[in-house]
Design a protein around this motif. Structure first.
Motif, short mmCIF file in Angstrom:
data_model
loop_
_atom_site.label_atom_id
_atom_site.label_comp_id
_atom_site.label_asym_id
_atom_site.label_seq_id
_atom_site.Cartn_x
_atom_site.Cartn_y
_atom_site.Cartn_z
N TRP A 39 16.10 0.02 48.24
CA TRP A 39 16.38 -1.23 47.81
C TRP A 39 17.98 -1.37 48.25
CZ3 TRP A 39 13.04 -3.73 44.37
CH2 TRP A 39 11.79 -3.36 43.95
N TRP A 41 20.79 -4.24 47.19
CA TRP A 41 20.70 -5.24 46.16
C TRP A 41 22.25 -5.72 46.48
CZ3 TRP A 41 17.91 -5.68 41.33
CH2 TRP A 41 16.92 -4.66 41.21
N TYR A 42 22.10 -7.35 46.69
CA TYR A 42 23.22 -8.03 47.05
C TYR A 42 23.85 -8.53 45.84
CZ TYR A 42 22.30 -7.08 51.77
OH TYR A 42 22.09 -6.51 53.06
N GLN A 43 25.03 -8.53 45.66
CA GLN A 43 25.78 -9.27 44.40
C GLN A 43 25.99 -10.77 44.55
OE1 GLN A 43 25.91 -7.48 41.74
NE2 GLN A 43 26.77 -5.46 42.13
N VAL A 95 21.20 -11.54 41.35
CA VAL A 95 21.43 -10.65 42.47
C VAL A 95 20.25 -11.42 43.41
CG1 VAL A 95 22.08 -8.81 41.51
CG2 VAL A 95 19.61 -9.20 41.68
N THR A 96 20.44 -10.91 45.03
CA THR A 96 19.34 -10.85 45.85
C THR A 96 18.96 -9.71 46.44
OG1 THR A 96 20.20 -12.98 46.69
CG2 THR A 96 18.53 -11.96 47.99
N CYS A 97 17.77 -9.36 46.47
CA CYS A 97 17.24 -7.89 46.47
C CYS A 97 16.29 -7.71 47.68
CB CYS A 97 16.78 -7.28 45.36
SG CYS A 97 16.47 -5.46 45.20
N GLY A 384 17.83 -0.11 39.89
CA GLY A 384 18.58 -1.07 40.27
C GLY A 384 19.14 -2.13 39.38
N GLN A 385 17.89 -2.56 38.54
CA GLN A 385 18.09 -3.62 37.76
C GLN A 385 19.14 -3.26 36.50
OE1 GLN A 385 14.87 -4.06 34.71
NE2 GLN A 385 14.91 -6.43 35.23
N ALA A 388 22.67 -3.59 38.05
CA ALA A 388 22.95 -5.01 38.65
C ALA A 388 23.50 -5.69 37.50
CB ALA A 388 21.72 -5.42 39.05
#
Length: 433
Positions: A39, A41-43, A95-97, A384-385, A388
């Motif tokens: 995964w 994950w973009y902030q 976020v975008t994931c 990841g969640q 984030a």
């Protein structure tokens, strides 16, 4: 067969590493299936947008499937489908994931695809125009869901300054006016290793998983650091209300939100338990899904006032909302159901859950949390969640915080948020066509 039944505990600690370009990576060894789930994950999400660009992060998510010079449009899908992979993406307020779950031997392929589109996406005028129509259609489809429509308005009314008011998909007008240049600038600014983190769980030693990821992502250049959005929500000094009227055969709906703390707040585990006590928890539903033993179900569904109920507390970067929702039966008035919901919320502030009820709530909450880490894909997502939203630094830490919640913690958490000054009430009123 014995290996397949050896499901690792949620207390397994991750291996972590930071690359020179700023990318933070975490790996979890999970040996119960010969697959790997990765995964990125973009902030960046809805909170990084301003009026006129709402929905840009979600639009950009779509464009990341349009190819790169190395992998033209459709190449990613063909490669992953050939290997029987599971892949998708999502955008939230925070976020975008992007993720792939692939056979373990195809892990390098998935790594190469993600590293490639982190910096080399093709965002063309033609694809932007075509995808704009797709997203407008997606927006119109969501507008046919009364719960979404009411929730969007409730969110907009609840936040007077914070970008959480804008949601994720954006307004239809902003989507129609989105340009290729704007999307590409958003991409170059936010899609960089120092504005992302990488999660992998799978059938290999954690350090080996990280070594391979470092080889794929380590060559990418960082961008200038991005300042997080600075638009703190001012205090609310009284109840807010919104009524949405829309033609259609849907039943009336009521949503009652209260301002709630961010995921990193010490009250977050107790508020997760509070959502279970009010709305229930079922396997696969996280910490907030309907349950027959829950208080709102007994007060509204069992009494014939509503067809379904829910209570949600979401883990978010910034303070958000705790929402109770009910779909009314025909002939039942909004004000009657509103009174019942507020009475149930008030009870939670005044009295602790009894021993038997708290034991059931705790069991449901911990079972739902364990379910969220039972498969390799869900394990990587949940980890990841938590990262984030700064809710926990590991699955083990979050599980332990949930397990430590007491009945008094739940009551105190309810008392801290269920008050008139932090309340927003929304009614959906169906009208005749």
């Amino acid at each position: 067969m014995a290996r397949l039944l050896c499901i690792p505990a949620v207390t397994d600690a991750p291996a972590s590493r930071r690359l020179d370009n700023g990318l933070v990576m975490h790996a979890l060894e999970a040996r119960h299936a010969p697959v790997v789930s990765l995964w990125v994950w973009y902030q960046v999400g809805g909170r990084n947008e301003v009026p006129g660009t709402t929905g840009m992060s979600h639009f950009l998510e779509h464009m990341l499937f349009k190819g790169t010079p190395t992998h033209p449009k459709g190449d990613l899908d063909k490669l992953l489908a050939r290997y029987g992979a599971l892949w998708n993406a999502f955008t939230s307020e925070d976020v975008t994931c992007y993720f792939e779950t692939v056979p373990a031997e195809r892990y390098p392929v998935a790594l190469e695809l993600e590293a490639d589109r982190m910096r080399n996406a093709l965002i063309t005028e033609e694809e932007t125009a075509a995808e704009r129509n797709v997203i407008v259609s997606e927006r119109e489809g969501l507008e046919n869901d009364p719960s979404f429509l009411l929730g969007e308005q409730l969110q907009a009314v609840a936040f007077s300054r914070h970008p959480y008011a804008q949601g994720v998909i954006g307004s239809k007008d902003d989507i129609k006016l989105m340009t290729r240049e704007g999307l590409y600038a958003h991409y170059r600014r936010h899609y960089a290793p120092n504005n992302a983190y990488f999660i992998v769980a799978g059938d290999a030693p954690a350090e080996e998983l990280l070594d391979r990821a470092a080889s794929a992502f380590g060559r990418l250049d960082a961008e200038a650091p991005i300042e997080p959005p600075k638009a703190p929500e001012p205090p609310q000094y009284g109840e807010k209300r919104v009524i949405v009227r829309r033609a259609g055969g849907a039943l009336p709906i009521i949503q009652i939100g209260h301002k709630a703390p961010r995921g990193s707040d010490a009250r977050a585990p107790a508020l997760s338990a509070l959502a279970v006590a009010l709305g229930g928890a079922t396997a696969g539903g996280g910490e907030a899904a309907s349950g027959r033993s829950a208080r709102l179900y007994r007060a509204l569904v069992d009494t014939g006032l509503a067809t379904q109920v829910d209570a949600t507390f979401q883990l978010m970067k910034d303070p958000y909302l705790f929402v109770a929702e009910a779909h009314l039966r025909p002939g039942v008035t909004h004000d009657r159901v509103e009174r019942v919901i507020l009475e149930e919320l008030d009870k939670m502030t005044r009295s602790r859950l009894g021993d038997e009820e708290f034991s059931r709530v705790r069991r449901q909450m911990l079972s739902a949390s364990a379910f969220m880490t039972d498969t390799i894909t869900w394990r990587a997502f949940r980890f990841g969640q938590l990262l984030a939203t700064d809710s926990a630094t590991s699955l083990a830490e979050w599980y332990e915080r949930l397990a430590a919640v007491t009945a008094e913690d739940v009551r105190a958490a309810a008392e801290s948020i269920f008050h008139e000054k932090g309340r927003v009430v929304g009614w959906f009123v169906p009208e005749s066509s």
